[in-house]
Enzyme design. Structure first.
Site, PDB file in Angstrom:
ATOM      1  N   ASP A  25      -3.084  -7.599  -4.602  1.00  0.00           N
ATOM      2  CA  ASP A  25      -3.352  -6.416  -3.804  1.00  0.00           C
ATOM      3  C   ASP A  25      -3.966  -5.311  -4.650  1.00  0.00           C
ATOM      4  OD1 ASP A  25      -3.315  -5.449  -1.281  1.00  0.00           O
ATOM      5  OD2 ASP A  25      -1.156  -5.138  -1.162  1.00  0.00           O
ATOM      6  N   CYS A  61       0.793  -1.230   0.000  1.00  0.00           N
ATOM      7  CA  CYS A  61       0.000   0.000   0.000  1.00  0.00           C
ATOM      8  C   CYS A  61       0.827   1.282   0.000  1.00  0.00           C
ATOM      9  CB  CYS A  61      -1.007  -0.005   1.142  1.00  0.00           C
ATOM     10  SG  CYS A  61      -0.408  -0.586   2.725  1.00  0.00           S
ATOM     11  N   HIS A  81      -5.733  -1.292  -4.410  1.00  0.00           N
ATOM     12  CA  HIS A  81      -6.033  -0.091  -3.626  1.00  0.00           C
ATOM     13  C   HIS A  81      -6.887   0.823  -4.487  1.00  0.00           C
ATOM     14  CE1 HIS A  81      -2.512  -1.767  -1.530  1.00  0.00           C
ATOM     15  NE2 HIS A  81      -3.209  -1.398  -0.471  1.00  0.00           N
ATOM     16  N   ARG A 133       7.401 -11.038   5.266  1.00  0.00           N
ATOM     17  CA  ARG A 133       7.082 -10.800   6.672  1.00  0.00           C
ATOM     18  C   ARG A 133       7.835 -11.815   7.527  1.00  0.00           C
ATOM     19  NH1 ARG A 133       0.542  -9.697   6.000  1.00  0.00           N
ATOM     20  NH2 ARG A 133       0.795  -8.033   4.429  1.00  0.00           N
ATOM     21  N   GLN A 153       0.760 -11.064  -2.775  1.00  0.00           N
ATOM     22  CA  GLN A 153      -0.612 -10.618  -2.558  1.00  0.00           C
ATOM     23  C   GLN A 153      -1.232 -10.158  -3.872  1.00  0.00           C
ATOM     24  OE1 GLN A 153      -0.027  -7.598   0.597  1.00  0.00           O
ATOM     25  NE2 GLN A 153      -1.312  -8.908   1.851  1.00  0.00           N
ATOM     26  N   HIS A 181      -8.361  -0.583   0.861  1.00  0.00           N
ATOM     27  CA  HIS A 181      -7.406  -1.678   0.674  1.00  0.00           C
ATOM     28  C   HIS A 181      -8.206  -2.953   0.397  1.00  0.00           C
ATOM     29  CE1 HIS A 181      -4.083   0.506   2.978  1.00  0.00           C
ATOM     30  NE2 HIS A 181      -5.160   1.196   3.288  1.00  0.00           N
ATOM     31  N   LYS A 229     -12.135  -3.185   8.935  1.00  0.00           N
ATOM     32  CA  LYS A 229     -11.967  -4.212   7.901  1.00  0.00           C
ATOM     33  C   LYS A 229     -13.187  -5.112   7.841  1.00  0.00           C
ATOM     34  CE  LYS A 229      -9.256  -7.656   9.007  1.00  0.00           C
ATOM     35  NZ  LYS A 229      -8.028  -8.436   9.300  1.00  0.00           N
TER      36      LYS A 229
END
Length: 653
Positions: free
Chosen positions: A399, A350, A401, A379, A397, A528, A482
């Site tokens: 991902d 992000c 946005h 991670r 991911q 997100h 979330k």
């Protein structure tokens, strides 16, 4: 004479009663042996708990979630008693209930063996049959230290008075200290433990249990502390429930993605690379590519723009985003380069997507702007929690946005949640509920007003889907609330899939702006969204959901041609060429193996279609269809066979 007024609440009714002082929860609940604990004013209590004026008492049965937790915690005590009966020198760690079972940690000279577990389980059965009572005693710190002087780990917990993790809080809780005695029928103490409780009335209220496995575990989860021996077990409200759970475990073991990954030659975790870092083999690579390609196409149709960002960045980026304040423990240590400049492997995409938005001026006419990336992140998961593809240290991911105006948020969330659920259904998951994670005031940024607005927007969007909505209080990320999609697989397990977060904080931290219709500069809202969560984890979930038998459109090899003899290899190669021209992934088994072995090999590899050809098939221009289920359809014309396979793949059956 009655002088207390209490309320007994059951699912069927709510009744007020007058009772005398000294009345216990058991006295007002009755003789139902299925009730193992009470909820008094919302707090779980032993049935021996004495009631006070105004108390609201609810019976909790052993087959309820809270009842099972208490049964399992009590089973952990019985295990610890059995261990110290057999090994008097064993020192006690902690013994909390966990999902579907319990564990207890012990400091012993030698690791437990499978034979030890069998003997311990027999001893537990003897304790259970004795019907020992659990009695709670409040003690002072000095009294607790005196009684448990030979238990160094308990003495350490006494000093904590409140505990850190869930296991510690089960031991000592907060406020007062309590010891639970296991009493024989003659009233003598058989065993005791420092414990917050509550517990079932007697060991006879633990009707079904089994010890499962052992593991090493560091005291209080820190590698700086001694390594203890952990015994895992499971306990249930009935033998039938235990039998059902053990059967479920057998099926789950068959579906374990790590096992199937090796059997089907899909991926591996080479020691040379490191823990939690997977390599995908050719067949696994095919499945992954097909998964990603379909997702890309659907995202393009939904108006997403594809971006790419690097794997590492200067630390300043994560200072701005707040990750170094709130997420540093989950990040790999920095690399010092460029004369002391600190670079970090990215744990999130992000912040970099924010830089893409900020790279030039933006107009309200561009919004909503939907950025999408298959972005690999890293991670630093502790070694004890790394678990195959479902909890990895490096993963990709899917991902996205979305940057939009505040007015666009409701419609965007509606379409986004529908898009997510529809795409998950295309991959074969269709049993969902939604979870709404709200703010943790101790671990978050931004104002209450901003959080309330974002949370309400998510709640409204979730309710429109008509699915069960579960509240996860305090479970949000530090920057916004979330919604997570929870999906149940083929054997009823729940997996967290897609997540959607409304963020009104990071746009401010990154000073993101767009020019509104009236010419003013406005702050966008940032949403997100990770659909798979991670490609690797979603791969594992689908692998276990299908038990390796992927539908034809996802299968790495969709068709295997099996000749009855070498004379039929060329014929099947011609059939394979027709299939390949239609984009079908097909092999012809031209090995020296006998036909039946070739069939068994294809079945073990869980190939959806086998096309068998012999003299009769060649003469008729046909093939014999053999399906993964073992069913067979003989004499199918080649063109019909090709059409059937192509249609099944196209329709994602």
């Amino acid at each position: 004479m009655p002088n207390l007024r209490i309320t007994v609440a059951t699912p069927a009714e709510r009744a007020e009663r007058e009772v005398a002082e000294g009345t216990t929860a058991a006295d007002v609940i009755g003789e139902d042996r299925a009730v193992v604990v009470a909820r008094v004013n919302g707090v779980l209590r032993d049935l021996s708990h004495e009631l006070a004026d105004g108390d609201v008492v609810e019976p909790v049965r052993a087959d309820e979630p809270d009842g099972r937790m208490v049964v399992r915690h009590s089973a952990a005590h019985v295990l610890a008693q059995a261990v110290q009966d057999a090994h008097p020198e064993a020192k006690l760690g902690i013994g909390p209930p966990v999902a579907n079972g319990f564990y207890y940690d012990f400091d012993v000279a030698q690791p437990f063996t499978p034979e030890d577990l069998q003997a311990l389980e027999k001893r537990m059965q003897a304790i259970q049959k004795e019907g020992q009572a659990f009695r709670r005693r409040v003690v002072t710190e000095d009294e607790a230290r005196a009684e448990l002087a030979s238990e160094p780990y308990k003495l350490e917990l006494i000093g904590l008075k409140g505990g850190g993790d869930s296991g510690e809080s089960v031991e000592v809780g907060g406020g007062e200290l309590t010891i639970y005695d296991n009493l024989k029928r003659d009233g003598s103490t058989a065993w005791k433990d420092l414990c917050r409780g509550p517990h079932v009335p007697t060991t006879r209220h633990i009707p079904a249990f089994a010890l499962q496995r052992t593991a090493a575990a560091y005291w209080r989860g820190s590698e700086k502390n001694p390594q203890l021996q952990r015994i895992y077990g499971t306990a249930w409200e009935s033998r039938d429930a235990l039998k059902e759970h053990l059967a479920f475990l057998v099926e789950a073991e068959k579906r374990d993605h790590r096992r199937l990954g090796a059997e089907l030659d899909l991926f591996s975790f080479p020691d040379e690379i490191g823990s939690g870092l997977a390599v995908f083999h050719p067949r696994g690579g095919i499945i992954r590519r097909v998964m990603e390609d379909y997702s890309r196409r659907r995202h393009e149709e939904a108006g997403y723009s594809f971006v790419n960002t690097p794997h590492l960045t200067k630390g300043k980026l994560f200072e701005v985003s707040g990750h170094l304040d709130w997420y540093a423990e989950g990040m790999y240590p920095p690399m010092e380069l460029d004369e002391g400049q600190r670079y970090y492997l990215k744990p999130m995409n992000c912040p970099m997507h924010n830089l893409v938005f900020r790279a030039r001026g933006r107009s309200y006419r561009e919004l909503p702007l939907r950025l999408f990336e298959f972005g690999t992140v890293y991670r630093y998961e502790k070694s004890g929690v790394v678990q195959g593809l479902t909890r990895a240290r490096g993963f990709t991911q899917d991902d996205a946005h979305i940057y939009c105006t505040l007015e666009q948020v409701p419609d965007e969330l509606d379409s986004l949640l529908s898009f997510v659920l529809d795409l998950l259904r295309d991959y074969g998951l269709d049993d969902f509920y939604l979870e709404l994670s709200t703010r943790d005031p101790e671990k978050s940024i931004g104002t209450d007003e901003v959080w309330a607005e974002a949370t309400d927007a998510l709640r409204v969007a979730a309710e429109k889907q008509g699915l069960e909505l579960v509240l996860d209080e305090g479970g949000a990320a530090f920057y916004g609330p979330k919604i997570s999609v929870q999906a149940r697989d083929a054997i009823g397990r729940t997996w967290q899939m897609s997540t959607i977060q409304v963020d009104l904080n990071l746009p401010e931290r990154f000073d993101l702006e767009y020019q509104a219709a009236d010419g003013t500069r406005q702050r966008p809202v940032m949403i997100h969204r990770a659909l798979f969560g991670s490609v690797e984890r979603f791969f594992a979930v689908l692998l276990e959901h299908y038990a390796g038998a992927f539908p034809a459109w996802l299968a790495p090899v969709q068709v295997v041609g099996i000749p009855i003899s070498d004379a039929h290899v060329g014929y099947l190669q011609d059939v394979a060429a027709k299939l390949r021209s239609q984009g079908v992934r097909v092999d012809v088994d031209a090995s020296d193996d006998r036909m039946q072995k070739k069939i068994r090999t294809a079945q073990k590899q869980k190939v959806p279609y086998m096309l068998i050809a012999g003299d009769d098939d060649v003469a008729k221009g046909a093939v014999s269809f053999r399906y993964r289920s073992g069913e067979q359809n003989n004499g199918v014309p080649v063109d019909d066979a090709v059409a059937e396979i192509v249609a099944a793949i196209a329709e994602r059956r």
